[in-house]
Design an enzyme around this catalytic site. Structure first.
Site: not given
Ligand code: GDP
Ligand code: MN
Length: 390
Positions: A112, A200
């Site tokens: 991530y 993101e």
């Protein structure tokens, strides 16, 4: 403003960020054609991905790994036109109108990586985790120690040692470490250059052959900076947005739908917040936030009424206007005009204060419309909640 994954990847690619190859399609035939184009370059496996403004598509069946080109057509047929329900869409789901066909990567590990604003610190914060593919909120909850955070002072920019801290912290080595470092700094540049509030990548992957690539991308842009980026403003997809909020935007109204049953129309964001507080204090629940701005005209009042009343949850309506620049008699005339045009099916409570408030109240009274008025805000909030229970 939100953009689709394929658009976020376009923005990132323009800043040199390594993204998985893909072609967007509006029809099944276009999707097959996209796969054929990539197959001509040696791509053998694909992923067919629903393009909607919500994450968690994989869980809802909106992301299909397709190990051979023959599977692209049936998967595109399944996803295109489906009402995709994900943990982020709400139970009604979202209609899929576009799909992205990507060249599938062989994944060695999923990470991530995200950048967002830390408003408390007045800085950007880059967050990274070895637990990719999972919602970052879940990681933050269960294993907060697995999230690496680096704060970047926007006046200074990202320092090389900070990019290194993240790449190293994620456990990258050798050539991949170099690539990951570059990825972080390019991602940060893309975020800054596009005036994003969030960028993101989940998952960022290390491929079997050692490359560092974005498989998914989410970018939220700052609406207040869109005027600097006409090419990004063009990426708006109104079909993905709340139709009432889109309509409000056309009238320069600041409208946000909420879950309660008291509609509120207020001039000024601060007064709107205060009004919502008092509605809650009186035992009601606001159905919306609506700031009609400093210059509430008959037109904006009418548009505001229409928008608030198209929410079936609204059972009472409170208008609270402070006449500073705007004159209360004008607003009252607007209310009367709007109320005569619109079938007002719920009780209306109006509080006007400030410039020409008395004249305004007189106009409301003379109109003969079933409007209740109030002098103090608390009284108005109590009247509106009482109307709900009547
Ligand atoms: P989301 O569910 O909306 O976040 O959509 P993603 O684009 O993140 O895709 C969901 C999941 O599908 C990812 O976490 C991956 O595990 C998987 N996936 C997506 N693209 C690929 C790919 O190219 N190769 C492989 N093996 N898996 C993929
Ligand atoms: Mn994802």
């Amino acid at each position: 403003m939100k953009v689709h994954e394929y658009q976020a990847k376009e923005i990132l690619a323009q800043h040199g960020v390594a993204v998985q190859r893909g072609i967007v399609a509006d029809t099944v035939d276009e999707a097959v054609e996209a796969a054929e184009t990539m197959a001509a370059d040696g791509v053998t496996q694909f992923v067919v991905k629903a393009q909607i403004h919500a994450g968690g598509r994989g869980k809802g069946g909106g992301v299909k790994f397709t190990p051979s080109i023959d599977g692209v057509r049936p998967n595109a047929e399944k996803i295109l036109g489906m009402q995709l329900v994900t943990p982020q869409t709400g139970p009604e789901g979202q209609l899929v109108k576009k799909i992205l066909v990507t060249a599938a990567e062989d994944i060695a590990h999923e990470y991530y990586l995200g950048v967002t604003l830390d408003r408390g610190k007045g800085m950007d914060v880059i967050m990274a985790s070895t637990e990719g593919g999972v919602e970052i909120e879940e990681v933050a909850e269960a294993t907060p120690e697995k999230i690496i955070k680096v704060w970047v002072d926007p006046a200074v920019g990202l320092r090389p040692y900070q990019a290194n801290e993240i790449a190293f912290g994620l456990g990258f080595e050798g050539q991949a470490l170099k690539e990951a470092r570059g990825f972080v700094s390019k991602l940060y540049n893309a975020y800054r250059a596009s005036d994003a509030t969030t960028a993101e990548i989940n998952p960022l992957v290390l491929t079997d052959d050692g490359r560092v690539v974005a498989l998914d991308a989410k970018i939220d842009l700052d609406d207040n900076a869109l005027f600097r980026h006409p090419e990004l403003a063009d990426m708006r997809d109104e079909a993905e947005e709340d139709p009432l909020e889109v309509e409000a935007g056309k009238h320069n109204l600041n409208y946000i739908k909420l879950d309660g049953n008291v509609g509120c129309m207020v001039n000024g964001a601060g007064l709107a917040m205060g009004t919502m507080d008092l509605i809650k204090l009186a035992g009601g629940e606001p159905a919306n936030f609506l700031d009609v701005g400093g210059t509430a005209s008959a037109e904006t009042v009418e548009a505001g009424f229409r928008i608030i009343l198209s929410d079936p949850n609204v059972k009472a309506l409170l208008v609270n206007v402070f006449g500073g620049i705007v004159r209360c008699d004008r607003v009252a005339a607007g209310i009367v005009e709007a109320a005569s045009k619109i079938d007002l099916t719920v009780p209306l409570i109006v509080r006007l204060q400030g410039t020409n408030a008395e004249e305004g109240m007189a106009i409301l009274k003379e109109s003969g419309l079933p409007i209740e008025s109030a002098i103090r805000l608390q009284e108005a909030a109590e009247k509106v909640t009482a109307a709900l229970n009547a």
